[in-house]
Design a protein around this motif. Structure first.
Motif, short mmCIF file in Angstrom:
data_model
loop_
_atom_site.label_atom_id
_atom_site.label_comp_id
_atom_site.label_asym_id
_atom_site.label_seq_id
_atom_site.Cartn_x
_atom_site.Cartn_y
_atom_site.Cartn_z
N TYR A 156 0.83 -1.21 0.00
CA TYR A 156 0.00 0.00 0.00
C TYR A 156 0.87 1.26 0.00
CZ TYR A 156 -3.84 -3.19 0.90
OH TYR A 156 -4.75 -4.20 0.80
N HIS A 157 2.01 1.18 0.67
CA HIS A 157 2.96 2.30 0.66
C HIS A 157 3.46 2.54 -0.77
CE1 HIS A 157 2.99 0.74 4.76
NE2 HIS A 157 3.42 1.93 5.18
N PHE A 158 3.77 1.41 -1.48
CA PHE A 158 4.25 1.52 -2.85
C PHE A 158 3.17 2.13 -3.76
CE2 PHE A 158 7.13 -2.34 -1.93
CZ PHE A 158 8.17 -1.51 -1.54
N ILE A 159 1.92 1.66 -3.57
CA ILE A 159 0.81 2.14 -4.40
C ILE A 159 0.61 3.64 -4.19
CG2 ILE A 159 -1.69 2.04 -4.75
CD1 ILE A 159 -1.47 -1.00 -4.14
N VAL A 160 0.59 4.06 -2.91
CA VAL A 160 0.41 5.47 -2.59
C VAL A 160 1.56 6.31 -3.18
CG1 VAL A 160 0.36 7.16 -0.72
CG2 VAL A 160 -0.99 5.07 -0.54
N ALA A 161 2.77 5.79 -3.04
CA ALA A 161 3.94 6.52 -3.57
C ALA A 161 3.86 6.66 -5.09
CB ALA A 161 5.22 5.79 -3.17
N LEU A 162 3.45 5.59 -5.77
CA LEU A 162 3.33 5.64 -7.23
C LEU A 162 2.23 6.61 -7.66
CD1 LEU A 162 3.75 1.85 -8.14
CD2 LEU A 162 5.34 3.71 -8.67
N LEU A 163 1.10 6.59 -6.94
CA LEU A 163 0.01 7.52 -7.26
C LEU A 163 0.45 8.96 -7.05
CD1 LEU A 163 -3.09 5.67 -5.74
CD2 LEU A 163 -2.59 6.04 -8.15
N ALA A 164 1.16 9.19 -5.94
CA ALA A 164 1.63 10.55 -5.65
C ALA A 164 2.62 11.00 -6.74
CB ALA A 164 2.31 10.58 -4.29
N LEU A 165 3.48 10.08 -7.16
CA LEU A 165 4.45 10.41 -8.21
C LEU A 165 3.74 10.73 -9.52
CD1 LEU A 165 7.41 10.59 -9.10
CD2 LEU A 165 7.34 8.14 -9.62
N ALA A 166 2.70 9.92 -9.85
CA ALA A 166 1.94 10.16 -11.08
C ALA A 166 1.24 11.51 -11.04
CB ALA A 166 0.92 9.03 -11.29
N LEU A 167 0.67 11.84 -9.87
CA LEU A 167 0.00 13.13 -9.72
C LEU A 167 0.97 14.29 -9.87
CD1 LEU A 167 -2.45 12.38 -6.77
CD2 LEU A 167 -3.07 12.89 -9.13
N LEU A 168 2.15 14.14 -9.28
CA LEU A 168 3.16 15.19 -9.38
C LEU A 168 3.62 15.38 -10.82
CD1 LEU A 168 5.37 14.48 -6.23
CD2 LEU A 168 3.99 16.52 -6.66
N ILE A 169 3.83 14.25 -11.53
CA ILE A 169 4.26 14.33 -12.92
C ILE A 169 3.16 14.99 -13.77
CG2 ILE A 169 4.78 12.96 -14.98
CD1 ILE A 169 6.20 10.97 -13.12
N GLY A 170 1.89 14.55 -13.52
CA GLY A 170 0.77 15.13 -14.27
C GLY A 170 0.60 16.61 -14.01
N ALA A 171 0.72 17.00 -12.74
CA ALA A 171 0.58 18.42 -12.39
C ALA A 171 1.71 19.24 -13.00
CB ALA A 171 0.57 18.58 -10.87
N GLY A 172 2.93 18.68 -12.95
CA GLY A 172 4.07 19.38 -13.54
C GLY A 172 3.91 19.57 -15.03
N ALA A 173 3.43 18.49 -15.71
CA ALA A 173 3.21 18.58 -17.16
C ALA A 173 2.13 19.60 -17.49
CB ALA A 173 2.82 17.20 -17.70
N LYS A 174 1.07 19.64 -16.65
CA LYS A 174 -0.01 20.60 -16.87
C LYS A 174 0.48 22.04 -16.70
CE LYS A 174 -4.39 21.51 -17.59
NZ LYS A 174 -5.04 21.20 -18.88
N VAL A 175 1.25 22.26 -15.65
CA VAL A 175 1.79 23.60 -15.40
C VAL A 175 2.69 24.03 -16.57
CG1 VAL A 175 3.36 24.95 -13.95
CG2 VAL A 175 1.62 23.48 -12.89
N TYR A 176 3.54 23.09 -17.01
CA TYR A 176 4.44 23.39 -18.13
C TYR A 176 3.64 23.72 -19.39
CZ TYR A 176 7.50 22.55 -22.12
OH TYR A 176 8.17 22.67 -23.32
N ASP A 177 2.59 22.91 -19.66
CA ASP A 177 1.79 23.13 -20.86
C ASP A 177 1.07 24.47 -20.81
OD1 ASP A 177 0.79 21.91 -23.39
OD2 ASP A 177 -1.15 22.15 -22.41
#
Length: 278
Positions: free
Chosen positions: A78-99
């Motif tokens: 569950y720690h791994f899943i949460v970490a992966l989701l958080a990483l995906a959200l950060l990447i998505g947010a970063g890409a959105k901000v950049y775009d």
């Protein structure tokens, strides 16, 4: 006789005590994988973390290397899943901000085209042609919005979502050009969101398109040209550019939206691109 019974009872109790201790020891070994929830509830956060870490080390000490890896993955899944989701959200947010921060070189709306079988996608045609003509860098955006319903003949049935999006583009001063059919021109006239081309296009550009001008009737409230007909669109139906787009209607117009009163530079670039495309 009483002493004998007392001795027997004492020996029996001693046996029970030894058996109980052995049982507890056995259970302690078996309980390596079962935490004492009552004891945990009485601990502080720091004590609980220490207790769990110690228990984990003991469990791992009883395992083979391959078992350890499997257990760690299972224990922390569950720690791994949460970490992966958080990483995906950060990447998505970063890409959105950049775009969102990228400069926009052109914003075109394709109205009333619902042809889903284009050999080449319209956004790709527009983007590739514009970048090739004006050397627009990849870091800059070319926005092409499709499937927008702007039809003056059936205004009451106009899609609410399309209407909201259209006016959002106008109010945010995003839109440079509308490519549409006669229905789109009528809609924009009715909605007072069209610009008379003879007033807002540079004189030299207007002369280039004069033989392609489509005259438009003013709306019922006479708010565009005081009730007079005005040049409302450029007919590009016979251009190679329009043929390559292969829209679902025969009459293809370029229409200038009302948010371009102050600056038509990007709109003019698109008009020149279409006229010069071979």
């Amino acid at each position: 006789m009483r002493m004998t019974e007392e001795n027997y009872d004492r020996e029996h109790d001693q046996v029970k005590e030894v058996t109980s201790k052995e049982s507890k020891n056995a259970n302690a070994e078996e309980d390596l994988f079962n935490d004492d929830l009552i004891a945990l509830s009485e601990m502080s956060t720091k004590e609980r973390m220490s207790y769990k870490w110690e228990r984990l080390q003991k469990r791992l000490a009883t395992m083979e290397p391959n078992e350890k890896r499997k257990y760690i993955i299972h224990y922390y899944k569950y720690h791994f899943i949460v970490a992966l989701l958080a990483l995906a959200l950060l990447i998505g947010a970063g890409a959105k901000v950049y775009d969102n921060c990228r400069p926009v070189d052109l914003f075109v709306m394709i109205a009333n085209d619902f042809n889903m079988e284009h050999e080449e996608q319209v956004p790709d045609i527009v983007e590739n042609a514009y970048r090739a003509r004006y050397e627009s860098p990849k870091s800059h955006k070319i926005e092409v919005v499709e499937s927008m319903e702007l039809n003056g003949n059936v205004y009451e049935e106009q899609s609410y979502i399309s209407s909201v999006q259209y006016w959002a583009f106008i109010k945010d001063d995003d839109l440079d050009i509308v490519v549409g059919d006669p229905g789109a021109m009528n809609y924009m006239t009715y909605d007072e969101s069209i610009l008379p081309l003879d007033e807002y296009l540079p004189e030299d550009i207007y002369k280039q398109v004069e033989d392609r001008i489509v005259m438009c009737k003013d709306n019922a409230d006479k708010t565009v040209r005081d009730g007079q007909d005005f040049p409302g669109a450029i007919d590009i139906s016979d251009t190679e550019f329009a043929k390559r787009m292969a829209l679902s209607y025969k009459k293809v117009y370029i229409i200038l939206p009302c948010n371009r009163k102050e600056n038509v530079e990007r709109s003019v670039k698109f008009i020149q691109l279409v006229l010069d495309d071979k």
